[in-house]
Motif scaffolding. Structure first.
Motif, short mmCIF file in Angstrom:
data_model
loop_
_atom_site.label_atom_id
_atom_site.label_comp_id
_atom_site.label_asym_id
_atom_site.label_seq_id
_atom_site.Cartn_x
_atom_site.Cartn_y
_atom_site.Cartn_z
N ILE A 72 0.86 -1.51 0.08
CA ILE A 72 0.06 0.07 0.01
C ILE A 72 0.84 1.34 -0.04
N LEU A 73 0.51 2.08 -0.86
CA LEU A 73 1.49 3.29 -1.12
C LEU A 73 0.63 4.69 -0.99
N PRO A 74 1.31 5.75 -0.68
CA PRO A 74 0.54 6.98 -0.87
C PRO A 74 0.93 7.49 -2.30
N LEU A 75 -0.27 8.27 -2.70
CA LEU A 75 -0.27 8.84 -4.00
C LEU A 75 0.90 10.28 -3.99
N SER A 76 0.81 10.72 -2.62
CA SER A 76 1.72 11.79 -2.53
C SER A 76 3.21 11.28 -2.22
N ASP A 77 4.28 12.26 -2.76
CA ASP A 77 5.36 11.80 -2.54
C ASP A 77 5.92 11.91 -1.19
N ILE A 78 5.95 10.55 -0.61
CA ILE A 78 6.63 10.68 0.83
C ILE A 78 7.65 9.50 0.66
N ASN A 79 8.82 9.49 0.94
CA ASN A 79 9.77 8.61 0.78
C ASN A 79 9.89 7.38 1.59
N SER A 80 9.59 7.60 2.81
CA SER A 80 9.83 6.66 3.82
C SER A 80 8.69 6.54 5.18
N ILE A 81 8.86 6.01 6.00
CA ILE A 81 8.29 6.15 7.30
C ILE A 81 8.91 7.24 8.11
N TYR A 82 10.17 7.49 7.83
CA TYR A 82 10.80 8.66 8.74
C TYR A 82 10.74 10.23 7.95
N LYS A 83 9.77 10.17 6.82
CA LYS A 83 9.46 11.23 6.28
C LYS A 83 8.00 11.71 6.83
N LEU A 84 7.47 10.67 7.63
CA LEU A 84 5.91 11.01 8.24
C LEU A 84 5.92 11.72 9.34
N ASN A 85 5.05 12.83 9.64
CA ASN A 85 4.90 13.72 10.74
C ASN A 85 3.16 13.50 11.02
N SER A 86 2.80 14.24 12.02
CA SER A 86 1.68 14.31 12.73
C SER A 86 0.55 14.61 11.57
N SER A 87 0.71 15.33 10.62
CA SER A 87 -0.22 15.46 9.48
C SER A 87 -0.50 14.41 8.84
N HIS A 88 0.33 13.36 8.92
CA HIS A 88 0.21 12.08 8.09
C HIS A 88 -0.65 10.70 8.70
N VAL A 89 -1.19 11.35 10.00
CA VAL A 89 -1.94 10.21 10.77
C VAL A 89 -3.05 9.85 9.96
N ASN A 90 -3.82 10.67 9.26
CA ASN A 90 -5.01 10.40 8.28
C ASN A 90 -4.69 9.43 7.55
N LEU A 91 -3.60 9.53 6.72
CA LEU A 91 -3.15 8.53 5.71
C LEU A 91 -2.79 7.48 6.15
N LEU A 92 -2.23 7.09 7.21
CA LEU A 92 -1.92 5.69 7.71
C LEU A 92 -3.48 5.20 8.16
N GLU A 93 -4.27 6.04 8.64
CA GLU A 93 -5.67 5.32 8.83
C GLU A 93 -6.23 4.83 7.58
N GLU A 94 -5.96 5.57 6.56
CA GLU A 94 -6.25 5.07 5.28
C GLU A 94 -5.79 3.84 4.75
N PHE A 95 -4.50 3.74 5.18
CA PHE A 95 -3.78 2.41 4.99
C PHE A 95 -4.70 1.12 5.61
N ASN A 96 -4.90 1.55 6.87
CA ASN A 96 -5.46 0.43 7.72
C ASN A 96 -6.86 0.12 7.32
N LYS A 97 -7.59 1.19 6.68
CA LYS A 97 -8.90 0.73 5.97
C LYS A 97 -8.79 -0.25 4.74
N LEU A 98 -7.67 0.16 3.98
CA LEU A 98 -7.44 -0.65 2.77
C LEU A 98 -7.22 -2.16 3.29
N PHE A 99 -6.31 -2.20 4.42
CA PHE A 99 -5.89 -3.56 4.81
C PHE A 99 -7.03 -4.12 5.35
N LYS A 100 -7.89 -3.66 6.07
CA LYS A 100 -9.13 -4.36 6.64
C LYS A 100 -9.97 -4.83 5.47
#
Length: 207
Positions: A72-100
């Motif tokens: 599962i990848l974001p359409l936005s250009d984020i290189n790795s987990i080490y480029k994530l910040n608080s603004s990306h919580v919703n994005l990871l929750e979208e990852f989880n939705k797809l996983f479910k």
């Protein structure tokens, strides 16, 4: 000077005036892209895409390490987990939705997580079945990257992001230690000495 000779001289003169930069640019455009950029190409390949939303895309892993192995990848250009910040919580929750959704669509137990030291560019979450049966699973590094703490569960990454606003990198020493861990079945206590022994043993867990 005849016409054909004149045209040949004129063409040679034009070519000789081309700047070195122009020649280099022409050569560079033909260079193959680095293997670490492969996911960016797969994201555009209709045959690789499994699902797509406004924020994410799910693709098949080109070299699956189990019966089921998606990314599962974001359409936005984020290189790795080490480029994530608080603004990306919703994005990871979208990852989880797809996983479910994928969990509901298959009859094999799935895990979701990230490699602590990703080898491919673009953030990606692995969704993989625990059987670990695949001809692409060949080395101890392959095995340990999915069955040790090198594989960081989705829930752990999301929690750390919510609490700290970033993800802490593991040390080179820890990375080396995890990759050199002794082989052990991920479904029982069996400790094989070689990968062929492990792969043969994994078949005993198939129902």
């Amino acid at each position: 000077m005849n016409v054909l000779l004149y045209q040949a001289v004129k063409k040679f003169t034009k070519m000789s005036k081309r700047s070195p930069t122009s020649v280099a640019e022409s050569t560079d455009s033909k260079k193959p892209k680095h293997w670490s950029l492969g996911l960016l190409e797969s994201m555009k390949d209709p045959e690789s895409i499994v699902k797509k939303t406004d924020q994410c895309v799910v693709i098949k892993d080109k070299y699956p390490k189990a019966k089921i192995h998606y990314l599962i990848l974001p359409l936005s250009d984020i290189n790795s987990i080490y480029k994530l910040n608080s603004s990306h919580v919703n994005l990871l929750e979208e990852f989880n939705k797809l996983f479910k959704e994928m969990q509901e669509e298959v009859n094999l137990p799935l895990r979701a997580g990230f490699h602590a030291v990703p080898s491919m560019m673009r953030l990606h979450m692995h969704v993989i079945s625990k059987d670990m049966i695949s001809p692409c699973l060949k080395t101890k590094v392959h095995w340990n990257s999915f069955t040790t703490d090198f594989f960081r569960p989705y829930e752990e990454i999301l929690q750390e992001l919510k609490e700290n606003g970033s993800i802490k990198k593991i040390s080179p020493e820890q990375h080396k230690s995890l990759m050199s861990s002794e082989l052990q079945c991920n479904q029982c206590s069996f400790k094989p000495k070689t990968m062929p022994q492990l792969k043969q043993h994994l078949l005993t867990h198939v129902k």
